[in-house]
Design a protein around this motif. Structure first.
Motif, PDB file in Angstrom:
ATOM      1  N   ARG A   1       5.443  -2.135   2.276  1.00  0.00           N
ATOM      2  CA  ARG A   1       5.513  -3.502   1.764  1.00  0.00           C
ATOM      3  C   ARG A   1       5.592  -4.451   2.954  1.00  0.00           C
ATOM      4  O   ARG A   1       6.510  -4.353   3.772  1.00  0.00           O
ATOM      5  CB  ARG A   1       6.766  -3.721   0.896  1.00  0.00           C
ATOM      6  CG  ARG A   1       6.905  -2.771  -0.277  1.00  0.00           C
ATOM      7  CD  ARG A   1       6.002  -3.175  -1.424  1.00  0.00           C
ATOM      8  NE  ARG A   1       6.151  -2.318  -2.582  1.00  0.00           N
ATOM      9  CZ  ARG A   1       5.450  -1.207  -2.786  1.00  0.00           C
ATOM     10  NH1 ARG A   1       4.589  -0.807  -1.892  1.00  0.00           N
ATOM     11  NH2 ARG A   1       5.599  -0.496  -3.872  1.00  0.00           N
TER      12      ARG A   1
ATOM     13  N   ALA B   1       0.881  -1.168   0.000  1.00  0.00           N
ATOM     14  CA  ALA B   1       0.000   0.000   0.000  1.00  0.00           C
ATOM     15  C   ALA B   1       0.913   1.211   0.000  1.00  0.00           C
ATOM     16  O   ALA B   1       1.663   1.422   0.959  1.00  0.00           O
ATOM     17  CB  ALA B   1      -0.918   0.014   1.214  1.00  0.00           C
ATOM     18  N   GLY B   2       0.897   1.997  -1.076  1.00  0.00           N
ATOM     19  CA  GLY B   2       1.836   3.108  -1.180  1.00  0.00           C
ATOM     20  C   GLY B   2       3.256   2.570  -1.115  1.00  0.00           C
ATOM     21  O   GLY B   2       3.603   1.627  -1.820  1.00  0.00           O
ATOM     22  N   ASP B   3       4.068   3.149  -0.237  1.00  0.00           N
ATOM     23  CA  ASP B   3       5.452   2.692  -0.066  1.00  0.00           C
ATOM     24  C   ASP B   3       5.596   1.571   0.949  1.00  0.00           C
ATOM     25  O   ASP B   3       6.702   1.111   1.217  1.00  0.00           O
ATOM     26  CB  ASP B   3       6.342   3.865   0.370  1.00  0.00           C
ATOM     27  CG  ASP B   3       6.539   4.886  -0.739  1.00  0.00           C
ATOM     28  OD1 ASP B   3       6.426   4.506  -1.924  1.00  0.00           O
ATOM     29  OD2 ASP B   3       6.797   6.060  -0.422  1.00  0.00           O
TER      30      ASP B   3
END
Length: 121
Positions: free
Chosen positions: A53, A49-51
């Protein structure tokens, strides 16, 4: 020399992938990332999600992380807490960190997670 955290790995018991998907994908809204075939054969699942992990890897002698945990910075912490509670997940608020609104919870296999949002001053 270090520039970023690439991912956080959490352990999970064999056969827990569907419970992990229901939590990380369906409740938290993360996207499942395909694992390379050689790693997919080991089980587990990866999410992003976004950056952020998160890798959930199968460990035969699994024990959940009760103290060690990822701290996940979020937007709309109240909304996330509500989604978790609606899914039957316990949310434990903690006001001991100045400048932050935060809570702890557990994923479906017992790993501790922390969610944080900066408080507007």
């Amino acid at each position: 020399m270090l520039i970023a955290v690439d991912h956080v790995q959490l352990a999970a018991p064999p056969g827990s992938e569907e419970r992990l998907r229901a939590y990380y994908r369906d409740v938290l809204g993360m996207t499942e990332v395909s694992k390379p075939p050689v790693l997919a054969a080991r089980g587990g699942c990866w999410f992003a999600a976004g950056d952020v992990r998160l890798h959930l890897g199968v460990e035969e002698d699994f024990r959940p992380a009760r103290k060690a945990h990822p701290g996940l910075r979020v937007v709309d912490i109240e909304g996330i807490a509500r989604r978790l509670r609606e899914a039957g997940v316990e949310v434990l608020w903690d006001d001991n960190l100045p400048g932050e609104r935060r809570f702890h919870t557990e994923d479906p296999v017992g790993n501790r997670l922390e969610f944080l949002e900066a408080v507007a001053i």
